[in-house]
Scaffold this motif. Structure first.
Motif, PDB file in Angstrom:
ATOM      1  N   ALA A   1      -4.176 -35.099  11.593  1.00  7.72           N
ATOM      2  CA  ALA A   1      -4.152 -35.506  10.632  1.00  7.72           C
ATOM      3  C   ALA A   1      -5.911 -36.426  11.029  1.00  7.72           C
ATOM      4  O   ALA A   1      -6.141 -37.874   9.817  1.00  7.72           O
ATOM      5  CB  ALA A   1      -3.222 -37.165  10.053  1.00  7.72           C
TER       6      ALA A   1
ATOM      7  N   ASN B   1      -0.380 -36.971  14.078  1.00  9.12           N
ATOM      8  CA  ASN B   1      -1.741 -37.742  13.623  1.00  9.12           C
ATOM      9  C   ASN B   1      -2.132 -38.588  15.278  1.00  9.12           C
ATOM     10  O   ASN B   1      -0.672 -39.052  15.326  1.00  9.12           O
ATOM     11  CB  ASN B   1      -1.388 -38.568  12.036  1.00  9.12           C
ATOM     12  CG  ASN B   1      -0.111 -39.117  12.199  1.00  9.12           C
ATOM     13  OD1 ASN B   1       1.336 -38.991  12.825  1.00  9.12           O
ATOM     14  ND2 ASN B   1       0.131 -40.659  13.123  1.00  9.12           N
TER      15      ASN B   1
ATOM     16  N   GLU C   1      -4.498 -42.759  11.448  1.00  5.89           N
ATOM     17  CA  GLU C   1      -4.282 -41.273  10.906  1.00  5.89           C
ATOM     18  C   GLU C   1      -2.831 -41.426   9.653  1.00  5.89           C
ATOM     19  O   GLU C   1      -2.303 -40.566   8.738  1.00  5.89           O
ATOM     20  CB  GLU C   1      -4.750 -40.733  11.768  1.00  5.89           C
ATOM     21  CG  GLU C   1      -6.243 -40.138  12.270  1.00  5.89           C
ATOM     22  CD  GLU C   1      -6.037 -39.024  13.125  1.00  5.89           C
ATOM     23  OE1 GLU C   1      -7.410 -38.565  13.632  1.00  5.89           O
ATOM     24  OE2 GLU C   1      -4.695 -38.231  13.322  1.00  5.89           O
TER      25      GLU C   1
END
Ligand code: UDP
Length: 409
Positions: free
Chosen positions: A295, A315, A320
């Motif tokens: 991400a 992530n 994130e």
């Protein structure tokens, strides 16, 4: 240096690839728009202009994000303003004069920060420098926030002239941190100008990149470092899709993964193309139908501009995390970390009977992309750089009779 040429100093640090990519996007857009009117310098202020141990910060970051708990602790402990403001104050005692020397060296007409830890100390150092040089006002200062949603509070300093944010979510965070509405400007994340240019058709691009012309293509990316379970994901995609889709894997700086993937035979008969860090990721995105990525804000913003449905597979903790609901709530993708389930989702997305919904997702993605944001930001930065006119360089006592210096108090 041409006397008429103005200097824009962009301060970044290599903590993740995104800050550098945003800095480069701003430089490229500025040069494209204004030629050599501005000299744009990109400098890693921590690494190049602070003493040890501060100059090891980019390396410490790489270590910390790989150890989630430690990173969460470091991240959250300086979230409250009542902690980070005194923390920066103390840090200034050690690094302030080094930063001041750097500003003397570059003598910028505008300072731009694309890093969450570069507002408070530098705004103060620039104010002190203006006093020392007898200038009417400090050098203008702008922050360009490069996190998409959940960004750290240290991005927001009330002393900046402008703070450019990529989403309404970030704008609200800025307001919550006490910035005035007039300081906060919302255009989008600055993405390299090449993403807004016309490219050759998909067939031509696929030929150039070694992809098959008429098989759906999945792009697999793990940020600049090639992070995540990329190998297991290709294995699952190969086993599940059995050649009904091809896979392009960008391994970034992960050389070990690249070697492993290149040496593999794929049992399912899939066409797999693996490469290391590429400079033409815009072409890879334009050549593929969908993307699987962690991400990262840069990659998400680029995928949106390229109109790709996005499957997020992981992530970085904290900054994130908010990017996941952003993708889901806007109906442009899904989140799944298990490689087998990722392959299931891909099979579903690419199935003939789901083609209409897949196209609608691609359409929503493209509608959310903001390829022009970088140009809008650069236009405002240019105005700020021009605002440090001759009058601002008059001795302070001649200009400060009204009391205030440049509205930055
Ligand atoms: N990138 C690239 N070539 C590669 C891999 C990544 O140009 O081979 C770029 C990618 O397009 C994006 C940036 O590196 O602009 C990664 O930024 P992101 O915010 O997605 O993740 P980070 O690496 O900062 O965690």
């Amino acid at each position: 240096r041409d006397k008429k040429q103005k200097t824009i100093l962009i301060m970044m640090s290599n903590t993740g690839g995104g800050h550098k990519a945003s800095a480069e996007a701003l430089k490229q857009a500025c040069e494209e728009k204004y030629g050599d009117k501005y000299r744009v310098l990109i400098v890693d202020m921590w690494k190049e202009h602070t003493p040890a141990p501060w100059n090891t910060m980019p390396d410490s970051y790489s270590f910390l994000v790989k150890h989630g708990m430690l990173w969460r602790l470091a991240y959250h402990s300086i979230q409250p303003r009542m902690i980070h403001v005194p923390y920066f104050c103390a840090m200034r005692a050690f690094i302030g004069r080094h930063l001041a020397a750097a500003f003397d060296h570059y003598d910028p007409d505008l300072v731009v920060s694309v890093h969450p830890l570069m507002q408070h100390i530098n705004c103060h150092v620039l104010r002190e420098r203006a006093k020392r040089l007898g200038r009417a006002r400090p050098t203008p200062f702008a922050t360009v926030v490069t996190d998409f949603t959940t960004c750290h509070n240290t991005w927001f300093c009330k002393d900046v002239d402008k703070c450019f944010v990529p989403t309404e979510f970030c704008r609200q965070l800025g307001l919550g941190m006490g910035l005035r509405p007039s300081q906060l400007v919302l255009y989008g994340l600055p993405i390299r100008p090449i993403f807004s240019k016309r490219l050759p058709g998909r067939t031509q691009l696929r030929k150039k990149l070694g992809l098959l012309p008429d098989v759906p293509a999945i792009l697999l990316v793990g940020g600049g470092e090639g992070m995540g379970a990329l190998k297991a994901t290709v294995e699952q995609l190969d086993a599940r899709l059995q050649g009904d889709a091809q896979v392009a894997v960008i391994c970034g700086r992960n050389k070990k993964l690249l070697q492993e993937l290149r040496a593999r035979q794929w049992q399912g008969g899939s066409h797999v193309v693996a490469c290391g860090f590429v400079d033409n990721i815009h072409e890879w995105m334009a050549a593929c139908d969908t993307i699987i990525t962690k991400a990262g804000p840069g990659t998400i913003a680029e995928a949106l501009i390229s109109g790709l449905p996005i499957l997020l597979n992981g992530n970085v903790p904290c900054q994130e995390e908010g990017n996941i609901p952003y993708v889901l709530d806007n109906g442009v993708g899904a989140f799944e970390t298990d490689p087998a389930k990722i392959a299931d989702i891909m099979q579903d997305w690419l199935a003939k009977e789901n083609r209409q919904e897949f196209r609608a997702m691609a359409h929503r993605s493209s509608a959310l992309g903001k390829p022009q944001a970088v140009y809008h930001i650069v236009e405002e930065l240019a105005q700020l750089a021009d605002s440090l006119g001759a009058e601002a360089r008059l001795p302070a006592r001649e200009c400060c009779s009204g009391g205030k210096r440049g509205g930055r108090e």
